[in-house]
Design an enzyme around this catalytic site. Structure first.
Site, short mmCIF file in Angstrom:
data_model
loop_
_atom_site.label_atom_id
_atom_site.label_comp_id
_atom_site.label_asym_id
_atom_site.label_seq_id
_atom_site.Cartn_x
_atom_site.Cartn_y
_atom_site.Cartn_z
N LYS A 40 -1.53 -6.46 8.87
CA LYS A 40 -1.93 -5.58 7.98
C LYS A 40 -2.24 -6.03 6.50
O LYS A 40 -3.05 -5.75 5.90
CB LYS A 40 -0.62 -4.78 7.90
CG LYS A 40 0.00 -4.07 9.12
CD LYS A 40 0.81 -2.74 8.95
CE LYS A 40 1.12 -2.16 9.93
NZ LYS A 40 0.21 -1.79 10.86
N GLY A 41 -1.39 -7.27 6.20
CA GLY A 41 -1.42 -7.78 4.67
C GLY A 41 -3.17 -8.48 4.71
O GLY A 41 -3.82 -8.27 3.59
N GLU A 138 5.30 -5.86 7.06
CA GLU A 138 5.36 -6.87 8.29
C GLU A 138 5.80 -8.32 7.77
O GLU A 138 5.52 -9.28 8.30
CB GLU A 138 3.80 -6.90 8.88
CG GLU A 138 3.77 -5.98 9.97
CD GLU A 138 2.40 -6.07 10.57
OE1 GLU A 138 2.18 -5.30 11.66
OE2 GLU A 138 1.49 -6.83 10.19
N LEU A 219 -4.07 10.50 7.10
CA LEU A 219 -3.86 11.55 8.09
C LEU A 219 -5.06 11.19 9.26
O LEU A 219 -5.42 11.90 9.92
CB LEU A 219 -4.13 12.91 7.79
CG LEU A 219 -3.36 13.45 6.49
CD1 LEU A 219 -3.80 14.83 6.07
CD2 LEU A 219 -1.69 13.61 7.07
N GLY A 220 -5.47 9.86 9.33
CA GLY A 220 -6.48 9.56 10.22
C GLY A 220 -7.68 10.38 10.06
O GLY A 220 -8.23 10.57 9.01
N THR A 246 -7.61 0.43 15.03
CA THR A 246 -6.92 -0.56 14.57
C THR A 246 -7.46 -1.16 13.08
O THR A 246 -8.59 -1.49 12.99
CB THR A 246 -6.75 -1.90 15.41
OG1 THR A 246 -6.78 -1.40 16.89
CG2 THR A 246 -6.00 -2.81 15.03
N GLY A 249 -6.06 1.94 8.77
CA GLY A 249 -4.89 2.37 7.72
C GLY A 249 -4.99 1.15 6.70
O GLY A 249 -5.01 1.49 5.27
N ASP A 250 -5.01 -0.03 7.27
CA ASP A 250 -4.88 -1.13 6.33
C ASP A 250 -6.41 -1.14 5.29
O ASP A 250 -6.21 -1.31 4.10
CB ASP A 250 -5.14 -2.46 6.98
CG ASP A 250 -4.00 -2.52 7.87
OD1 ASP A 250 -3.02 -2.07 7.63
OD2 ASP A 250 -4.06 -3.01 8.94
N GLY A 285 -12.00 -4.06 16.55
CA GLY A 285 -11.11 -5.13 16.03
C GLY A 285 -10.91 -4.72 14.59
O GLY A 285 -11.20 -3.62 14.17
#
Ligand code: RIB
Length: 306
Positions: A40-41, A138, A219-220, A246, A249-250, A285
């Site tokens: 995530k970072g 994380e 909310l995607g 994947t 959100g990041d 990815g």
């Protein structure tokens, strides 16, 4: 312009693509295997850097071959690694990810080196007013809290993406708190069956640490909404063909950081972040799917013409 400091995880994502997720105890045949830089970072750092921000990553990477690949990738994306330490005590963070035909994922993360990031690792950051400090969950919670506190003490803008959701005592500390719907429900300890925006806005208000804090709920495909010091904001979703969610959100959070540090007002930064995430989901990815500023500009321009 201020810098964006990102404290967070740096992972190698080992991704199996399959028609559907296996049930517990079941084996399904996959169609493809991929190794993608993620975490995530790192995803947030790369997203912000590709969109023009001056980004310094704060983290830990193992002294292994995944670590070599991750280090090279982050350098190539323009992320400054002066605050990233290689460590022999643990392997690089790794995520095992399954992605279905509809782009939906399921993820198990093993922290590895990320779990060794300590508050002392933050000591040599030269944070100034005008910088933005962004982190997620994380990394050890005490490090994340010290990082946000450091930002506040220095007069920087602080953003916490409270993901993955876990018991956390400092949600009210950052200026901006970003969660998705599932995380919102977790932190409130409520079943958020409601999918109407008014109830979600009320739920975001309940999570809010005080009138000065902004709470953003992603909310995607449905876009995002927020309760801000100036009132409520909603950003509509964008219809695109989803390959892999994947890192979306990041991507939103990294893009938001890039625009906030450039002094965009929150609503405009959210619209930009939403457009960025809509590009990200169309490619497989995490790290490699993050868009450039030119790609996001094209999406926004197309929206204005329509
Ligand atoms: O948010 C997506 C990320 O979560 C993946 O890249 C994976 O590494 C996990 O950290």
């Amino acid at each position: 312009m201020g810098r964006v400091f990102v404290a967070g995880s740096i992972n190698m994502d080992v991704v199996a693509f399959a028609g559907r997720h296996p049930k517990p105890g079941e084996t399904v045949l996959g169609t493809r295997l991929g190794f993608f830089p993620g975490g995530k970072g790192a995803n947030q750092a790369v997203a912000a850097a590709k969109l023009g921000a001056d980004v310094r990553m704060v983290g830990r990477i193992g002294e292994d071959s995944f670590g070599d690949t991750l280090t090279e990738f982050l350098k190539q994306q323009g992320v400054d690694l002066r605050h990233v330490r290689r460590t022999a005590e643990q392997p690089s963070g790794t995520a095992l990810i399954m992605v279905t035909e509809t782009g939906e994922n399921a993820i198990v993360v093993v922290a590895g080196a990320n779990g060794l990031l300590t508050p002392e690792d933050l000591d040599d950051m030269d944070v100034q007013a005008g910088d933005l400090l962004l982190c997620e969950l994380e990394i050890p919670l005490r490090t994340a809290e010290a990082f946000i506190q450091r930002g506040r003490d220095c007069g920087a803008v602080t953003v916490l993406n409270a993901a993955p959701a876990q018991k956390c005592g400092f949600l009210s500390l950052p200026d901006v708190l970003v969660v998705n719907e599932t995380e919102l429900a977790f932190f409130l300890g409520e079943d958020l069956a409601a999918d109407d925006r008014e109830s979600l806005l009320r739920a975001a208000e309940r999570l809010r640490g005080g009138p000065e804090q902004s709470v953003i709920v992603t909310l995607g495909a449905e876009g995002a909404l927020a309760v801000l010091p100036g009132g409520a904001v909603t950003v509509p979703g964008r219809e695109v063909e989803v390959k892999d969610t994947t890192g979306a959100g990041d991507c939103f959070v990294g893009a938001l950081a890039a625009r906030l540090v450039a002094q965009d007002p929150m609503e405009r930064a959210m619209e930009y972040a939403n457009a960025s995430a809509s590009v990200c989901v169309q490619r497989p990815g995490a790290g490699p799917s993050l868009p450039t500023a030119e790609e996001v500009a094209r999406v926004l321009a197309a929206g204005e013409e329509a």
